[in-house]
Design a protein around this motif. Structure first.
Motif, PDB file in Angstrom:
ATOM      1  N   ILE A   7       0.847  -1.189   0.000  1.00 45.44           N
ATOM      2  CA  ILE A   7       0.000   0.000   0.000  1.00 45.44           C
ATOM      3  C   ILE A   7       0.884   1.241   0.000  1.00 45.44           C
ATOM      4  N   ASN A   8       0.650   2.122  -0.915  1.00 44.70           N
ATOM      5  CA  ASN A   8       1.397   3.372  -0.958  1.00 44.70           C
ATOM      6  C   ASN A   8       0.689   4.398  -0.073  1.00 44.70           C
ATOM      7  N   THR A   9       0.082   5.382  -0.667  1.00 43.19           N
ATOM      8  CA  THR A   9      -0.598   6.420   0.092  1.00 43.19           C
ATOM      9  C   THR A   9      -1.949   5.948   0.621  1.00 43.19           C
ATOM     10  N   MET A  10      -2.243   6.316   1.848  1.00 43.12           N
ATOM     11  CA  MET A  10      -3.576   6.126   2.419  1.00 43.12           C
ATOM     12  C   MET A  10      -4.062   7.492   2.894  1.00 43.12           C
ATOM     13  N   GLY A  11      -5.342   7.731   2.738  1.00 45.07           N
ATOM     14  CA  GLY A  11      -5.825   9.047   3.115  1.00 45.07           C
ATOM     15  C   GLY A  11      -7.308   9.104   3.364  1.00 45.07           C
ATOM     16  N   TRP A  12      -7.730  10.261   3.810  1.00 46.85           N
ATOM     17  CA  TRP A  12      -9.129  10.533   4.094  1.00 46.85           C
ATOM     18  C   TRP A  12      -9.582  11.743   3.293  1.00 46.85           C
ATOM     19  N   TYR A  13     -10.771  11.612   2.724  1.00 45.14           N
ATOM     20  CA  TYR A  13     -11.432  12.699   2.018  1.00 45.14           C
ATOM     21  C   TYR A  13     -12.810  12.887   2.643  1.00 45.14           C
ATOM     22  N   ARG A  14     -13.441  13.995   2.345  1.00 44.78           N
ATOM     23  CA  ARG A  14     -14.798  14.202   2.837  1.00 44.78           C
ATOM     24  C   ARG A  14     -15.616  14.961   1.816  1.00 44.78           C
ATOM     25  N   ARG A  15     -16.928  14.748   1.900  1.00 51.64           N
ATOM     26  CA  ARG A  15     -17.861  15.480   1.044  1.00 51.64           C
ATOM     27  C   ARG A  15     -18.991  15.986   1.910  1.00 51.64           C
ATOM     28  N   ALA A  16     -19.071  17.291   2.027  1.00 51.87           N
ATOM     29  CA  ALA A  16     -20.154  17.915   2.768  1.00 51.87           C
ATOM     30  C   ALA A  16     -21.341  18.133   1.837  1.00 51.87           C
ATOM     31  N   PRO A  17     -22.545  18.248   2.378  1.00 50.54           N
ATOM     32  CA  PRO A  17     -23.727  18.458   1.531  1.00 50.54           C
ATOM     33  C   PRO A  17     -23.570  19.680   0.633  1.00 50.54           C
ATOM     34  N   GLY A  18     -23.793  19.489  -0.663  1.00 53.35           N
ATOM     35  CA  GLY A  18     -23.722  20.591  -1.608  1.00 53.35           C
ATOM     36  C   GLY A  18     -22.326  21.026  -1.987  1.00 53.35           C
ATOM     37  N   LYS A  19     -21.313  20.281  -1.525  1.00 46.87           N
ATOM     38  CA  LYS A  19     -19.921  20.650  -1.824  1.00 46.87           C
ATOM     39  C   LYS A  19     -19.204  19.508  -2.520  1.00 46.87           C
ATOM     40  N   GLN A  20     -18.063  19.850  -3.109  1.00 47.82           N
ATOM     41  CA  GLN A  20     -17.254  18.830  -3.750  1.00 47.82           C
ATOM     42  C   GLN A  20     -16.428  18.075  -2.719  1.00 47.82           C
ATOM     43  N   ARG A  21     -16.028  16.881  -3.096  1.00 47.65           N
ATOM     44  CA  ARG A  21     -15.159  16.099  -2.227  1.00 47.65           C
ATOM     45  C   ARG A  21     -13.812  16.821  -2.068  1.00 47.65           C
ATOM     46  N   GLU A  22     -13.298  16.808  -0.856  1.00 49.68           N
ATOM     47  CA  GLU A  22     -12.021  17.471  -0.604  1.00 49.68           C
ATOM     48  C   GLU A  22     -11.109  16.576   0.212  1.00 49.68           C
ATOM     49  N   LEU A  23      -9.814  16.798   0.021  1.00 45.28           N
ATOM     50  CA  LEU A  23      -8.815  16.063   0.790  1.00 45.28           C
ATOM     51  C   LEU A  23      -8.820  16.547   2.234  1.00 45.28           C
ATOM     52  N   VAL A  24      -8.757  15.601   3.153  1.00 43.14           N
ATOM     53  CA  VAL A  24      -8.637  15.928   4.572  1.00 43.14           C
ATOM     54  C   VAL A  24      -7.203  15.675   5.052  1.00 43.14           C
ATOM     55  N   ALA A  25      -6.695  14.471   4.809  1.00 43.37           N
ATOM     56  CA  ALA A  25      -5.351  14.130   5.273  1.00 43.37           C
ATOM     57  C   ALA A  25      -4.816  12.955   4.472  1.00 43.37           C
ATOM     58  N   LEU A  26      -3.486  12.946   4.281  1.00 41.12           N
ATOM     59  CA  LEU A  26      -2.815  11.876   3.565  1.00 41.12           C
ATOM     60  C   LEU A  26      -1.647  11.348   4.381  1.00 41.12           C
ATOM     61  N   SER A  27      -1.358  10.068   4.213  1.00 35.34           N
ATOM     62  CA  SER A  27      -0.191   9.462   4.839  1.00 35.34           C
ATOM     63  C   SER A  27       0.506   8.597   3.801  1.00 35.34           C
ATOM     64  N   THR A  28       1.772   8.875   3.548  1.00 41.18           N
ATOM     65  CA  THR A  28       2.520   8.093   2.574  1.00 41.18           C
ATOM     66  C   THR A  28       3.167   6.887   3.231  1.00 41.18           C
ATOM     67  N   SER A  29       3.597   5.945   2.411  1.00 42.93           N
ATOM     68  CA  SER A  29       4.265   4.764   2.937  1.00 42.93           C
ATOM     69  C   SER A  29       5.585   5.122   3.608  1.00 42.93           C
ATOM     70  N   GLY A  30       6.144   6.262   3.233  1.00 46.71           N
ATOM     71  CA  GLY A  30       7.390   6.701   3.832  1.00 46.71           C
ATOM     72  C   GLY A  30       7.229   7.438   5.144  1.00 46.71           C
ATOM     73  N   GLY A  31       5.972   7.663   5.546  1.00 44.75           N
ATOM     74  CA  GLY A  31       5.728   8.293   6.834  1.00 44.75           C
ATOM     75  C   GLY A  31       5.378   9.766   6.777  1.00 44.75           C
ATOM     76  N   SER A  32       5.360  10.349   5.580  1.00 42.43           N
ATOM     77  CA  SER A  32       4.993  11.760   5.467  1.00 42.43           C
ATOM     78  C   SER A  32       3.480  11.913   5.580  1.00 42.43           C
ATOM     79  N   THR A  33       3.074  13.066   6.096  1.00 39.70           N
ATOM     80  CA  THR A  33       1.647  13.354   6.210  1.00 39.70           C
ATOM     81  C   THR A  33       1.355  14.728   5.619  1.00 39.70           C
ATOM     82  N   ASN A  34       0.113  14.910   5.205  1.00 38.47           N
ATOM     83  CA  ASN A  34      -0.313  16.171   4.625  1.00 38.47           C
ATOM     84  C   ASN A  34      -1.759  16.413   5.059  1.00 38.47           C
ATOM     85  N   TYR A  35      -2.067  17.655   5.411  1.00 38.45           N
ATOM     86  CA  TYR A  35      -3.393  17.986   5.923  1.00 38.45           C
ATOM     87  C   TYR A  35      -3.990  19.179   5.188  1.00 38.45           C
ATOM     88  N   ALA A  36      -5.298  19.174   5.103  1.00 33.41           N
ATOM     89  CA  ALA A  36      -5.997  20.371   4.641  1.00 33.41           C
ATOM     90  C   ALA A  36      -5.815  21.463   5.685  1.00 33.41           C
TER      91      ALA A  36
END
Length: 121
Positions: A31-60
């Motif tokens: 598994i490479n990247t694992m992450g979470w996205y969300r979609r609020a009512p009436g909005k487009q899906r957006e990235l919440v947080a990502l975690s790479t296999s190397g341990g890096s993370t990224n957040y909205a």
């Protein structure tokens, strides 16, 4: 076949916490990247947080300092700890993973079914 199964959503008051889990199962080589996205009512899906296999993370920007993504590679599981929740965090949260089913195959993107998070004011 590969499946992502999410759990942990629910209803919480503003300022509260929830922890989401997403377990990948099936024919998985890596598994490479694992992450979470969300979609609020009436909005487009957006990235919440990502975690790479190397341990890096990224957040909205909207969740920095409140949400924490982590993963247990031995269990093929990713978590999202959500603290200081706000009503604007209300959405369906989706797990995503980039998975290689065989060493010689490229990674494909898989999605969970989604879990509802509702934050009341």
């Amino acid at each position: 076949q590969v499946q992502l199964v999410e759990s942990g959503g629910g209803l919480v008051q503003a300022g509260g916490s929830l922890r989401l889990s997403c377990a990948a199962s099936g024919s998985i080589f890596s598994i490479n990247t694992m992450g979470w996205y969300r979609r609020a009512p009436g909005k487009q899906r957006e990235l919440v947080a990502l975690s790479t296999s190397g341990g890096s993370t990224n957040y909205a920007d909207s969740v920095k300092g409140r949400f924490t993504i982590s993963r247990d590679n031995a269990k093929n599981t990713v978590y999202l700890q959500m603290n200081s929740l706000k009503p604007e965090d209300t959405a369906v949260y989706y797990c995503n993973a980039e998975i290689k089913r065989r060493a010689w195959l490229g990674a494909l993107s898989y999605w969970g079914q989604g879990t509802q998070v509702t934050v009341s004011s």
